[in-house]
Design an enzyme around this catalytic site. Structure first.
Site, PDB file in Angstrom:
ATOM      1  N   GLU A  25       0.822  -1.206   0.000  1.00 40.59           N
ATOM      2  CA  GLU A  25       0.000   0.000   0.000  1.00 40.59           C
ATOM      3  C   GLU A  25       0.860   1.262   0.000  1.00 40.59           C
ATOM      4  O   GLU A  25       0.524   2.247  -0.681  1.00 40.59           O
ATOM      5  CB  GLU A  25      -0.947  -0.010   1.206  1.00 40.59           C
ATOM      6  CG  GLU A  25      -1.939  -1.166   1.208  1.00 40.59           C
ATOM      7  CD  GLU A  25      -2.849  -1.177   0.001  1.00 40.59           C
ATOM      8  OE1 GLU A  25      -3.107  -0.098  -0.569  1.00 40.59           O
ATOM      9  OE2 GLU A  25      -3.309  -2.263  -0.394  1.00 40.59           O
ATOM     10  N   HIS A  28       1.943   2.081  -3.529  1.00 37.26           N
ATOM     11  CA  HIS A  28       0.913   2.767  -4.308  1.00 37.26           C
ATOM     12  C   HIS A  28       0.912   4.264  -3.987  1.00 37.26           C
ATOM     13  O   HIS A  28       0.852   5.108  -4.884  1.00 37.26           O
ATOM     14  CB  HIS A  28      -0.468   2.193  -3.979  1.00 37.26           C
ATOM     15  CG  HIS A  28      -0.752   0.861  -4.571  1.00 37.26           C
ATOM     16  ND1 HIS A  28      -0.453   0.537  -5.878  1.00 37.26           N
ATOM     17  CD2 HIS A  28      -1.363  -0.241  -4.035  1.00 37.26           C
ATOM     18  CE1 HIS A  28      -0.841  -0.708  -6.121  1.00 37.26           C
ATOM     19  NE2 HIS A  28      -1.388  -1.194  -5.028  1.00 37.26           N
TER      20      HIS A  28
END
Length: 228
Positions: A25, A28
């Site tokens: 995450e 990203h």
């Protein structure tokens, strides 16, 4: 079902899982910021602090139960990183790079885990097994997370890569599936195989594909790092 689960089992699965999802995450969020969108950065998501990314049920409890109960499928989720693709300098191509950042990071972590096997002889004897099991599980989890997320179903990363690369006539209808993506995944991973088993049919196609692909990638990484 859980009578043979020990604290040791939990200790060698939960840590690699949290690291894998946190880095996925964060990658990203970092990629989005580098390409022009500060949405995730402003919310503190460009961070390796796991509490910024994990969902207690979807990140830890659900996949932990599935792993430790030897379920035929693995399913879980983290808090999605918010990205405003219109803010990216090149929205369509940027969406592809932001999506690829997570799986690519997981492959990088898997490669590091495989390389770290060579350092195990340097570890104290009393911790060597625990470290080896953590590295083995880190290798499995990171490759599995990368392969699963590359399925071409929005909102998975592979779905967003497909939307970014396909011509508009195919990309637009695929993008419209995003609100239903999780329901589709639950259907093909859980409901469809269970329904097929009632009629003696093996409809566990997606899970089989993910397991097979994961196995090939793991073997490739082991070969590349001199472990096979």
């Amino acid at each position: 079902m859980f009578s043979n689960i020990s604290l040791y089992d939990v200790s060698v699965w939960v840590l690699p899982l949290i690291i894998a999802i946190t880095f996925h995450e964060a990658a990203h969020a970092f990629a989005a910021r580098q390409l022009g969108d500060n949405t995730a950065y402003d919310l503190g998501r460009v961070s390796f602090n796991p509490f910024k990314h994990i969902d207690p049920f979807g990140t830890v409890l659900l996949p932990g139960i599935l792993l430790l109960s030897h379920a035929p499928f693995l399913f879980g989720y983290a808090r999605p990183v918010p990205v405003n693709f219109r803010n990216l300098r090149n929205p369509r191509l940027g969406m592809v790079w932001v999506a690829l950042a997570g799986p690519a990071t997981n492959i990088g972590l898997a490669l590091l885990a495989a390389l770290a096997f060579h350092a195990l002889p340097l570890a104290p004897a009393e911790t060597a097994k625990w470290l080896a099991d953590n590295l083995k599980n880190a290798l499995i989890i990171n490759v599995l997370l990368a392969v699963f997320n590359m399925l071409p179903i929005p909102p998975l990363d592979g779905g967003r890569v497909a939307v970014g690369l396909l011509p508009n006539v195919l990309a637009y209808p695929l993008s419209r599936l995003e609100p239903w993506g999780m329901l589709i995944l639950i259907g093909v991973l859980i409901v469809l195989p269970l329904a097929g088993s009632q009629f003696g049919l093996n409809l566990d196609v997606i899970s089989s594909l993910v397991r097979t692909s994961t196995g090939y990638v793991i073997r490739l990484l082991l070969v590349l790092t001199g472990n096979m």
